[in-house]
Design an enzyme around this catalytic site. Structure first.
Site, mmCIF file in Angstrom:
data_model
loop_
_atom_site.group_PDB
_atom_site.id
_atom_site.type_symbol
_atom_site.label_atom_id
_atom_site.label_comp_id
_atom_site.label_asym_id
_atom_site.label_seq_id
_atom_site.Cartn_x
_atom_site.Cartn_y
_atom_site.Cartn_z
ATOM 1 C CG ASP A 1 -9.249 -31.705 -4.578
ATOM 2 O OD1 ASP A 1 -9.406 -31.185 -3.449
ATOM 3 O OD2 ASP A 1 -9.248 -32.936 -4.754
ATOM 4 C CB CYS B 1 -0.997 -0.025 1.161
ATOM 5 S SG CYS B 1 -0.283 0.243 2.800
ATOM 6 C CB THR B 2 0.282 4.831 0.358
ATOM 7 O OG1 THR B 2 -0.625 4.719 -0.734
ATOM 8 C CG2 THR B 2 1.100 6.110 0.193
ATOM 9 N N GLY B 3 1.618 3.863 2.788
ATOM 10 C CA GLY B 3 2.451 4.099 3.959
ATOM 11 C C GLY B 3 2.922 2.850 4.668
ATOM 12 C CG ASN B 4 4.388 -1.434 5.213
ATOM 13 O OD1 ASN B 4 5.458 -1.676 5.756
ATOM 14 N ND2 ASN B 4 3.476 -2.373 5.024
ATOM 15 C CB CYS C 1 -3.790 1.540 7.230
ATOM 16 S SG CYS C 1 -3.631 2.969 8.313
ATOM 17 N NE ARG C 2 -4.578 1.717 1.904
ATOM 18 C CZ ARG C 2 -4.472 2.530 0.867
ATOM 19 N NH1 ARG C 2 -5.379 2.499 -0.095
ATOM 20 N NH2 ARG C 2 -3.469 3.377 0.770
#
Length: 191
Positions: free
Chosen positions: A121, A9-12, A14-15
Site C-alpha cells: 500500500d 547500459c553500454t554507452g550511457n 540512449c537507454r
C-alpha cells in the site's frame, strides 16, 4: 538519506539516460536517479532521436553527459537497473554483493506486475524511497513464479539505428517502468 537508483547500459547515451530521466520525472525528491555505462561514450550527449522521445514523455536530458560506471557507483546504489542481462552480469561481476539489488529494468517491471494486489500500500509509506525499499524484496520473491520460463528482459540498443529502433527501445523502457511506477503510486502516460 536518499534512495539511490543507478540505471546502466553500454554507452550511457540512449537507454540508461532515458530510464534515468523518466524515473526522475516521476519520483519524489527522496529518490536520486543516476545512470552510467559499461563502456561509456564519456562526455557524449543523448542522440536527438532518443532525446525527443524522452522530452515528449516529460523527461529531461538537456545537459546530460555520459559517464563510465564504477564499482563505487554500484556500491552506493540501493537499486541497479540494467538495460540488458549482459549489463546486469557486468554490474554483478564488478560488485558481487550487488546481486540482490541488481535487476534488468524489464525484469523488475515483469516481477512487480505479478505482485498480488494489496500486498504493498504505497499510501501507507511516507515517500518513494520507502516505497522502493519495500517493493524490491516483494519483487525478488516473485522470481519463484517466473522460474523455468523464457523471458526477454533486454531493451534493444537503438544507437545508430533507425527512428523505429529508437521508438522500440523507448517503448520497452517506458513499458518496463510503468508497473514499477504504478506500484509506488505514480501514474504515467509514458507507456
Amino acid at each position: 538519506m536518499p534512495y539511490n537508483v543507478l540505471t546502466v547500459c553500454t554507452g550511457n547515451i540512449c537507454r540508461s539516460p532515458a530510464a534515468e530521466a523518466l524515473l526522475s520525472s516521476h519520483l519524489d525528491g527522496s529518490v536520486r536517479v543516476a545512470s552510467a555505462g559499461t563502456s561509456a561514450l564519456v562526455g557524449s550527449s543523448v542522440p536527438d532521436e532518443m532525446a525527443q522521445l524522452v522530452t515528449a514523455a516529460g523527461g529531461d536530458v538537456a545537459g546530460f553527459t555520459a559517464r563510465q560506471a564504477t564499482p563505487a557507483m554500484i556500491r552506493e546504489s540501493d537499486l541497479v537497473l540494467a538495460l540488458t542481462t549482459r549489463h546486469r552480469a557486468w554490474v554483478v561481476d564488478q560488485v558481487p554483493a550487488a546481486v540482490r539489488r541488481t535487476l534488468t529494468l524489464r525484469e523488475l517491471g515483469r516481477l512487480v506486475s505479478t505482485i498480488p494486489p494489496g500486498t504493498l500500500d504505497p499510501s501507507a509509506l511516507p515517500d518513494d524511497a520507502a516505497r522502493l525499499t519495500a517493493l524490491l524484496p516483494l519483487a525478488l520473491d516473485e522470481r519463484r513464479r517466473h522460474a523455468g520460463r523464457q523471458h526477454d528482459d533486454d531493451v534493444v540498443d537503438p544507437y545508430r539505428r533507425s527512428r523505429a529502433a529508437y521508438r522500440a527501445s523507448f517503448d520497452q523502457i517506458a513499458q518496463g517502468l510503468a508497473p514499477i511506477l504504478h506500484a509506488v503510486g505514480r501514474r504515467t502516460g509514458a507507456a
